[in-house]
Design an enzyme around this catalytic site. Structure first.
Site, PDB file in Angstrom:
ATOM      1  CG  HIS A   1      -1.863   1.166   1.269  1.00  0.00           C
ATOM      2  ND1 HIS A   1      -3.161   1.096   0.823  1.00  0.00           N
ATOM      3  CD2 HIS A   1      -1.677   2.441   1.677  1.00  0.00           C
ATOM      4  CE1 HIS A   1      -3.737   2.282   0.966  1.00  0.00           C
ATOM      5  NE2 HIS A   1      -2.858   3.124   1.492  1.00  0.00           N
ATOM      6  CD  GLU A   2       1.462   3.842   3.596  1.00  0.00           C
ATOM      7  OE1 GLU A   2       1.774   4.904   3.027  1.00  0.00           O
ATOM      8  OE2 GLU A   2       0.339   3.652   4.126  1.00  0.00           O
TER       9      GLU A   2
ATOM     10  CG  HIS B   1       0.213   6.146  -0.840  1.00  0.00           C
ATOM     11  ND1 HIS B   1      -0.756   6.891  -1.452  1.00  0.00           N
ATOM     12  CD2 HIS B   1      -0.427   5.465   0.167  1.00  0.00           C
ATOM     13  CE1 HIS B   1      -1.934   6.689  -0.857  1.00  0.00           C
ATOM     14  NE2 HIS B   1      -1.761   5.822   0.135  1.00  0.00           N
TER      15      HIS B   1
ATOM     16  CD  GLU C   1      -5.936   5.202  -0.006  1.00  0.00           C
ATOM     17  OE1 GLU C   1      -4.941   5.927   0.209  1.00  0.00           O
ATOM     18  OE2 GLU C   1      -6.206   4.213   0.687  1.00  0.00           O
TER      19      GLU C   1
END
Ligand code: ZN
Length: 500
Positions: A265-266, A269, A295
């Site tokens: 997830h990170e 980003h 997101e």
């Protein structure tokens, strides 16, 4: 001053403002990772000083003069990149000038006190002790929205901070369409999952090995360690810009999914932050579009890629190399494990099927609150009723209900919808990627992520803030945002995992 000279001066001021922001972010990163506890007070003051200087540069008369000399319309004679920069900085400048300094200070104070009150209230599950703070925050936020101005709903001014250009009416219609399809679908999958009762896979997985695996996965999807690093914090986040983009992660010794999906997830980003066009460094033309688009990049890597069977065909052997406890895992069992569905009380623990239901109820409550249709005092009852209606469960206390998220105490009203927008954007973008990239699934199976990352770089990252979010999605996919892409994605995946 000539127009050319005005533009040069303008751009150098814009880059200065950007650098001040980067310095603030680095101080905030340090605060969350390595700062000793006694440093807190001095750090708060350092960050407030920098934020003040940055605000003055952005909202000040010098910037006003420069913007007055620049015209971003077609006839203004600026090149397309400069027009983007003038348009975006003008928007932020006007916003910053419209809000009286006294309101900014008032909100900053309430945010800090409100968060303290929220921490105590959550610990004791005592909503009434937090309610007066939320009333005060809401009142100041309303005054700020009125100072900024809005056309339709007052909530538009709240949204504009996080998803520029989005309107309440448009989001209400998108979310309404999503809800109509999602509630019955989630109901069916939840029932099938309950009957299948798949237990989560647990074991003992040493943290240093988990950190190694997280780094390996991040490198595998294209994260550049020469321009970043991974550390540990209580709540994972990504920060920094272009050549220095850091993220944090957290780990659970008994559950591998926490560290793995945190990293993906990170990492998503971070790939976005590392992917801007260096020719436009430090300007809006080389920066992110909106929180929803941000997101979408994290969700695309975490869910569409990271929770797919194809991804784990390649990655499961890597996982087994690190952990003896995982030696006996089959691909099927692991794929089911990372896609478990369960009606849960807590948003941040929710799976892909139920996650957006948590957001929809927050959005409905926020809009009703801001538009004055409901009262703060009634929030716990309204929350619980909505949980029962959409997920079939009710929080046993407010700590696990209306008090679970930090956002309202931090004044972040209008932020929640960007999570669901991100999920919807991600599904539609991923479908477009699958059309553009020959055998995308085969690439994942072989652990080749370069063609997907190149596509994202070209279509999203390098474009910076050229388009607003809705426009960007239309340009890249050929259609406006449609919830049906997300529903198709869920139906295909979970329909196969839980056949009727
Ligand atoms: Zn995120």
């Amino acid at each position: 001053m000539t127009a050319k000279k005005s533009l040069e001066t303008f751009l150098s001021m814009v880059k200065e403002i950007h650098d001040l922001g980067c310095a603030e972010e680095l101080l905030a990163w340090d605060q969350q990772t390595f700062m000793p506890p006694k440093g807190a007070e001095a750090r708060a003051s350092q960050m407030a000083v920098l934020a003040g200087v940055r605000h003055d540069r952005l909202a000040g008369d010098r910037m006003a003069e420069l913007l007055a000399a620049l015209d971003e319309s077609e006839k203004g004679g600026l090149d397309p990149d400069a027009r983007v920069n003038v348009r975006e900085v003008r928007r932020l400048h006007e916003r910053a000038r419209k809000v009286p300094a006294e309101l900014v200070r008032e909100l900053a104070k309430l945010q800090s006190l409100g968060q303290n009150a929220w921490v105590r209230a959550r610990k004791e599950s005592d909503f009434p002790s937090f309610a007066p703070w939320l009333e005060k925050i809401l009142a100041v936020k309303r005054r700020i929205a009125d100072a900024i101005g809005y056309e339709g709903s007052r909530y538009d001014a709240f949204l504009d901070e996080f998803e520029p250009g989005a309107t309440t009416a448009e989001i209400a219609s998108l979310f309404g369409e999503l809800k109509k399809a999602l509630v019955p679908f989630a109901g069916r999958i939840l029932e099938a999952a309950r009957l299948a009762s798949i237990e989560p896979i647990r074991g003992t997985y040493p943290i240093p090995e988990q950190e190694k695996l997280a780094r390996r996965l991040a490198r595998m999807i294209g994260y550049d360690f020469e321009a970043g690093r991974i550390d540990v914090s209580a709540h994972p986040f990504t920060t920094g810009y272009l050549h220095d983009v850091r993220f944090t992660n957290r780990y659970d010794e008994n559950d591998l999914t926490v560290g793995i999906f945190g990293a993906l997830h990170e990492g998503g980003h971070a790939l976005y932050q590392q992917g801007f066009d260096p020719a436009h460094e430090g300007t809006p033309r080389g920066d992110w579009v909106s929180l929803g688009i941000h997101e979408s990049q994290s969700r695309l890597w975490e869910n569409m890629v990271g929770r797919s069977r194809a991804f784990w065909e390649h990655a499961l052997p890597l996982l087994k190399e690190s952990f003896p406890d995982a030696a006996g895992l089959t691909l099927d069992a692991w794929h089911r494990n990372v896609n478990r569905v369960e009606a849960s009380l807590i948003r941040v623990e929710a799976d892909e099927v139920t996650y957006n239901l948590h957001i929809l109820l927050r959005f409905e409550i926020e809009v009703d609150l801001v538009e004055g249709r409901i009262e703060v005092a009634d929030l716990p009852a309204i929350w619980n009723e909505k949980m029962r209606a959409s997920l079939g469960i009710e929080p046993p206390d407010d700590a696990r209900g209306v008090l679970q998220d930090i956002h309202w105490s931090a004044g972040l009203l209008g932020y929640f919808p960007t999570y669901t927008l991100g999920n919807l954007y991600a599904a539609q973008l991923y479908r477009a990627a699958a059309r553009a990239i020959p055998d995308l699934e085969g690439c994942l199976r072989r652990g080749e992520f370069g063609s997907l990352l190149d596509w994202l770089r070209r279509t999203i990252h390098r474009r910076g803030r050229t388009y607003r979010a809705g426009e960007l999605v239309r340009v890249v996919t050929g259609e406006p945002l449609r919830p049906s892409y997300f529903m198709d994605y869920l139906e295909e995946k979970y329909g196969a995992l839980y056949p009727e």
